[in-house]
Design an enzyme around this catalytic site. Structure first.
Site, PDB file in Angstrom:
ATOM      1  N   LYS A   1       0.834  -1.197   0.000  1.00 51.93           N
ATOM      2  CA  LYS A   1       0.000   0.000   0.000  1.00 51.93           C
ATOM      3  C   LYS A   1       0.877   1.259   0.000  1.00 51.93           C
ATOM      4  O   LYS A   1       2.085   1.183   0.245  1.00 51.93           O
ATOM      5  CB  LYS A   1      -0.916  -0.037   1.235  1.00 51.93           C
ATOM      6  CG  LYS A   1      -1.897  -1.225   1.251  1.00 51.93           C
ATOM      7  CD  LYS A   1      -2.813  -1.093   2.461  1.00 51.93           C
ATOM      8  CE  LYS A   1      -3.540  -2.365   2.809  1.00 51.93           C
ATOM      9  NZ  LYS A   1      -4.297  -2.250   4.071  1.00 51.93           N
TER      10      LYS A   1
ATOM     11  N   THR B   1      -4.016  -7.813  11.333  1.00 51.69           N
ATOM     12  CA  THR B   1      -4.474  -6.588  10.667  1.00 51.69           C
ATOM     13  C   THR B   1      -4.032  -5.324  11.417  1.00 51.69           C
ATOM     14  O   THR B   1      -3.625  -4.340  10.796  1.00 51.69           O
ATOM     15  CB  THR B   1      -6.024  -6.596  10.574  1.00 51.69           C
ATOM     16  OG1 THR B   1      -6.433  -7.785   9.897  1.00 51.69           O
ATOM     17  CG2 THR B   1      -6.544  -5.384   9.824  1.00 51.69           C
TER      18      THR B   1
ATOM     19  N   ARG C   1       3.825  -6.543   9.402  1.00 52.71           N
ATOM     20  CA  ARG C   1       3.108  -5.475  10.100  1.00 52.71           C
ATOM     21  C   ARG C   1       3.666  -5.241  11.499  1.00 52.71           C
ATOM     22  O   ARG C   1       3.699  -4.113  11.998  1.00 52.71           O
ATOM     23  CB  ARG C   1       1.613  -5.813  10.153  1.00 52.71           C
ATOM     24  CG  ARG C   1       0.924  -5.660   8.790  1.00 52.71           C
ATOM     25  CD  ARG C   1      -0.446  -6.317   8.772  1.00 52.71           C
ATOM     26  NE  ARG C   1      -1.224  -5.985   7.589  1.00 52.71           N
ATOM     27  CZ  ARG C   1      -2.365  -6.583   7.279  1.00 52.71           C
ATOM     28  NH1 ARG C   1      -2.854  -7.551   8.046  1.00 52.71           N
ATOM     29  NH2 ARG C   1      -3.029  -6.229   6.196  1.00 52.71           N
TER      30      ARG C   1
ATOM     31  N   ASN D   1      -1.174  -0.300   7.687  1.00 53.98           N
ATOM     32  CA  ASN D   1      -0.560  -1.600   7.989  1.00 53.98           C
ATOM     33  C   ASN D   1       0.222  -2.142   6.792  1.00 53.98           C
ATOM     34  O   ASN D   1       0.456  -3.336   6.681  1.00 53.98           O
ATOM     35  CB  ASN D   1      -1.617  -2.601   8.486  1.00 53.98           C
ATOM     36  CG  ASN D   1      -2.722  -2.821   7.480  1.00 53.98           C
ATOM     37  OD1 ASN D   1      -2.635  -2.352   6.342  1.00 53.98           O
ATOM     38  ND2 ASN D   1      -3.756  -3.541   7.866  1.00 53.98           N
TER      39      ASN D   1
ATOM     40  N   HIS E   1      -1.615  -5.399   1.780  1.00 51.04           N
ATOM     41  CA  HIS E   1      -2.838  -6.192   1.654  1.00 51.04           C
ATOM     42  C   HIS E   1      -2.432  -7.590   1.203  1.00 51.04           C
ATOM     43  O   HIS E   1      -1.551  -7.732   0.351  1.00 51.04           O
ATOM     44  CB  HIS E   1      -3.781  -5.598   0.601  1.00 51.04           C
ATOM     45  CG  HIS E   1      -4.847  -6.564   0.172  1.00 51.04           C
ATOM     46  ND1 HIS E   1      -6.023  -6.726   0.882  1.00 51.04           N
ATOM     47  CD2 HIS E   1      -4.883  -7.472  -0.830  1.00 51.04           C
ATOM     48  CE1 HIS E   1      -6.745  -7.683   0.306  1.00 51.04           C
ATOM     49  NE2 HIS E   1      -6.076  -8.152  -0.738  1.00 51.04           N
TER      50      HIS E   1
END
Ligand code: UDP
Ligand code: MG
Length: 193
Positions: A10, A126, A137, A157, A160
């Protein structure tokens, strides 16, 4: 048994210069990169990737927010204006679409035995605040729902990863055409397969 799964680095990962750091982890575990491109997603692509019609997905986001609020002793109504998981999920999903369409993301298809599960394991929880050290993460972020929502943005985070094989198939077809996905042998396959 050989699966393919979609990974998106991301905008927070791309803008922090963590592409190499993250891809290294997938390569060293033995997963094969079969497709890869830098994309600034359209609103349409982002809407399809985070489908508002998938009630359990939207509600799932809201549930994670509520869990995090509960653990931190925060009242959801005064913080985000609702205690309904679907309503909260819709708000957070709106922020997500905005974030993912504002800067480039690196889209990758990874292939290998149990690729979906292996990637989720390497990615971690998550909520980075709950992700184990050693996961992507957990190692590169401290974000939580409370911290993120206070700033009216999604949790940063970094990454994906498809949640299951059905999601992977749908998401890969969304991000890549068939001729963008390559077929080749990695040298260690002789030893690892
Ligand atoms: N998300 C968020 N706040 C939450 C839960 C989720 O901002 O409380 C965002 C986060 O960026 C996450 C994405 O919504 O990666 C999709 O949520 P999902 O439940 O599918 O988690 P994932 O599969 O990414 O672990
Ligand atoms: Mg998910």
């Amino acid at each position: 048994m050989i699966q393919q799964t979609l990974v998106l680095l991301k905008p927070d990962a791309v803008k922090r210069g963590l592409i190499g750091e993250i891809i290294k982890r997938f390569e060293r575990v033995g997963l094969k990169i079969v497709a890869c491109k830098l994309v600034k997603p359209s609103k349409d692509l982002a809407d399809k990737h985070y489908p508002l019609e998938r009630q359990e997905f939207v509600e799932g986001i809201g549930k994670k927010t509520l869990e995090n609020y509960k653990e931190m002793g925060v009242d959801p109504v005064s913080e985000i204006g609702s205690s309904d998981p679907y309503e909260i999920g819709k708000i957070v999903r709106g922020w997500l679409v905005e974030m993912i369409t504002s800067d480039p993301v690196l889209a990758i298809v990874l292939e290998g035995p149990n690729a979906v599960e292996i990637v989720r394991k390497l990615v971690g929880h998550t909520l980075p605040v709950k992700a184990d050290p050693g996961t992507i993460r957990g190692d590169f972020s401290f974000d939580s729902a409370f911290f993120a929502n206070a700033k009216k943005r999604p949790i940063k985070n970094l990454i994906h990863a498809s949640g299951n094989p059905e999601e992977a198939e749908y998401e890969i077809s969304l991000w890549f055409t068939k001729d963008e996905i390559h077929n080749y042998k990695r040298s260690e396959e002789e030893v690892m397969y």
